[in-house]
Scaffold this active site. Structure first.
Site, short mmCIF file in Angstrom:
data_model
loop_
_atom_site.label_atom_id
_atom_site.label_comp_id
_atom_site.label_asym_id
_atom_site.label_seq_id
_atom_site.Cartn_x
_atom_site.Cartn_y
_atom_site.Cartn_z
N ARG A 182 -108.87 26.14 -42.57
CA ARG A 182 -109.08 25.37 -43.83
C ARG A 182 -110.74 25.11 -43.53
O ARG A 182 -111.61 24.11 -42.11
CB ARG A 182 -107.98 24.58 -44.04
CG ARG A 182 -108.92 23.63 -45.35
CD ARG A 182 -107.94 22.76 -46.15
NE ARG A 182 -106.90 22.16 -45.86
CZ ARG A 182 -105.93 23.46 -47.53
NH1 ARG A 182 -107.24 23.71 -48.04
NH2 ARG A 182 -104.74 23.54 -46.86
N CYS A 236 -111.02 4.14 -37.96
CA CYS A 236 -112.32 5.32 -37.48
C CYS A 236 -113.32 5.37 -37.66
O CYS A 236 -113.99 4.93 -38.69
CB CYS A 236 -111.16 5.88 -38.95
SG CYS A 236 -109.45 5.55 -38.29
N CYS A 243 -114.78 7.23 -40.96
CA CYS A 243 -114.56 6.87 -42.33
C CYS A 243 -114.91 6.18 -43.42
O CYS A 243 -114.63 4.73 -43.39
CB CYS A 243 -112.72 6.80 -41.96
SG CYS A 243 -112.31 6.87 -43.80
N CYS A 271 -104.37 18.56 -52.99
CA CYS A 271 -103.52 17.28 -51.89
C CYS A 271 -104.36 15.81 -51.95
O CYS A 271 -105.69 15.18 -52.23
CB CYS A 271 -105.21 17.89 -50.70
SG CYS A 271 -104.54 19.50 -50.27
N CYS A 276 -99.87 20.57 -42.14
CA CYS A 276 -100.80 20.75 -42.39
C CYS A 276 -101.55 19.40 -41.49
O CYS A 276 -102.12 18.55 -41.01
CB CYS A 276 -101.71 20.60 -43.58
SG CYS A 276 -103.53 20.89 -43.58
N CYS A 296 -99.87 18.32 -51.60
CA CYS A 296 -99.62 18.18 -50.30
C CYS A 296 -99.55 16.43 -50.25
O CYS A 296 -100.80 16.56 -51.53
CB CYS A 296 -100.88 19.10 -49.50
SG CYS A 296 -101.80 18.28 -47.61
N CYS A 351 -108.96 0.21 -46.09
CA CYS A 351 -108.06 0.42 -44.88
C CYS A 351 -108.20 0.05 -44.03
O CYS A 351 -109.12 -0.58 -43.66
CB CYS A 351 -108.25 2.88 -44.89
SG CYS A 351 -107.25 2.56 -43.42
#
Length: 364
Positions: A262, A58, A61, A98, A190, A130, A54
Site C-alpha cells: 500500500r 509515538c 503522531c 479502514c 495489514c 478494516c 491518545c
C-alpha cells in the site's frame, strides 16, 4: 504464484534494496506481474472514528495527547455517521473502509460494542472492513471476526531496534502478539511501517525482516512516508525522496510477493510520475480521500485522473478473499470478557519525545 520465502535476512534485503535502480525495478515489476494484475489497484478510505487524546508517545503522531499539534479531538463517531461516510466512500470508488481509533488498546465495553456494530454495518454494504484500534486480545479479535471484519491493521512502524527511538510507551513484542491474536481468526493482517523517521537503511531492512518472516506474511503492507507534523518530536525530519519510496516499495514487493503493498501516507509530496513508478515497482493499493486520519492526502478526483492517465482500474471488493459472514450481536459465540490485559510499558526516556512533551505543556 511464486514461492514465498519466510527466512529473509537483513543482509539479503539490503542487497536487494541497494541494487542498481533499473535492475531493482525490473525484478520487482516481474515479481509483481507473476502475483498480481499490474493494472489493478485497491482503493481504500481511511476514517478516523475517534480522534486525538491518545496516551501513547509515538514520535510521529499528532494524536498523542502529550504533544501540542492543533489536532481537534472528537469522541467516538456514531454508527449512522460511519455508515454515511462508508456510503460516500463507496460512491467515490473505494472498496474498503479502514476505521482508526486513537486508542492504546481495545477495552471491552460500550465503545467496542459500537465499533463491532460499525463493522457489521459496513460489511453489509458489501465493502471490505478494516480496523486499527491498537492492541487487541484473542477474544477481541474473535469478536471482530464474527462481526465481519476483513482486515486488522497493526503496523510495526520500524525495526525492533529503532522502534525504541520512536516510542517508549509500548513494546515491539506487543505488536507481534496482537498480529498473532488476529491470526487465530479468519481476519487478514495489514501491517507495515513508516520511513523517514530518522532511521537508516538497515532499520528499513530490519522492518522488512520482521514482516516477511511472519508466516503467513501480512496480506497488506502499508509503506508510509513520514508526514512531519509541527509539535511532534519528528517535526524537523526532512521528507524522504521519491527514490527512497520507490526502492522501499520495490524491495517490499520482492520479499513479500503475494502481499498488497500500500502506497500510503506522504502521497501529497509525490508527483504523478513518482507514484506511477511506485505502481510499476509493485504498489497496488492506496488510500483515497482528502485526509489520512489527520494528515493531508490527495483529492479523490486527482486520484481518478491519475488512474485514467495510467490505465489503472480500482480493485473490486473481496477479490483476494471471500466476504466474511456477519454474525449479529445476539447470536455471537464470543462475548465480552471484561479483559484488562497488561500490555507492556517500557517507559524508557526518548529525549526528543520528552522535549516535545515539555514544549506542549508550555503552549497549553
Amino acid at each position: 504464484m511464486s514461492d514465498t520465502k519466510h527466512n529473509w535476512t537483513k543482509e539479503e534485503i539490503l542487497d536487494i534494496y541497494n541494487k542498481p535502480l533499473m535492475e531493482l525495478l525490473y525484478e520487482a515489476a516481474t515479481v509483481h506481474r507473476v502475483n498480481h494484475d499490474p493494472n489493478v489497484v485497491q482503493v481504500s478510505t481511511l476514517l478516523s472514528i475517534k480522534t486525538g487524546g491518545c496516551s501513547e508517545d509515538c514520535g510521529y503522531c499528532p494524536q498523542a495527547a502529550r504533544y501540542h499539534t492543533n489536532v481537534e479531538g472528537n469522541d467516538l463517531m456514531s454508527v449512522p455517521q460511519v455508515k454515511a461516510q462508508a456510503l460516500r466512500a463507496k460512491a467515490s470508488g473505494s472498496s474498503r473502509v479502514c476505521m482508526g481509533a486513537a486508542w492504546r488498546n481495545v477495552k471491552d465495553g460500550e465503545e467496542f460494542d459500537a465499533v463491532l456494530e460499525m463493522v457489521r454495518t459496513i460489511n453489509k454494504l458489501d465493502m471490505e472492513v478494516c480496523c486499527t484500534l491498537g492492541m487487541i486480545t484473542e477474544n477481541q479479535a474473535q469478536r471482530l471476526a464474527e462481526a465481519g471484519l476483513y482486515a486488522y491493521n497493526h503496523n510495526l512502524d520500524s525495526s525492533e531496534e529503532y522502534y525504541k527511538e520512536v516510542i517508549s510507551t509500548r513494546g515491539y513484542q506487543d505488536r507481534l502478539d496482537t498480529i498473532d491474536n488476529v491470526r487465530k481468526t479468519n481476519v487478514t493482517v495489514c501491517s507495515g511501517g513508516i520511513i523517514g523517521m530518522g532511521e537508516n537503511i538497515e532499520d528499513r531492512a530490519g522492518m522488512l525482516v520482521a514482516l516477511s518472516t511472519l508466516n503467513p506474511q501480512p496480506e497488506s503492507t502499508p509503506i508510509n512516508a513520514l508526514v512531519a507534523v509541527e509539535g511532534t518530536p519528528l517535526e524537523d525530519e526532512k521528507p524522504v525522496s521519491i527514490w527512497e519510496m520507490i526502492r522501499m516499495v520495490a524491495t517490499t514487493r520482492i520479499v513479500m510477493p503475494e502481499t498488497q503493498v500500500r502506497l500510503s501516507a506522504g502521497r501529497t509530496q509525490m508527483s504523478r510520475e513518482g507514484q506511477a513508478m511506485c505502481f510499476f515497482a509493485g504498489a497496488n493499493s492506496i488510500f483515497a480521500g482528502d485526509k489520512l486520519l489527520t494528515t493531508p492526502n490527495p483529492d479523490v478526483n486527482e486520484d481518478i485522473k491519475m488512474f485514467e492517465l495510467l490505465g489503472l482500474n480500482p480493485q473490486k471488493p473481496f477479490t483476494k478473499k471471500v466476504q466474511p459472514q456477519t454474525v449479529e450481536a445476539t447470536d455471537s459465540e464470543f462475548q465480552s470478557l471484561g479483559e484488562k490485559p497488561k500490555w507492556t510499558r517500557p517507559e524508557h526516556k526518548i529525549e526528543r519525545n520528552e522535549l516535545a512533551k515539555e514544549k506542549g505543556k508550555l503552549i497549553k
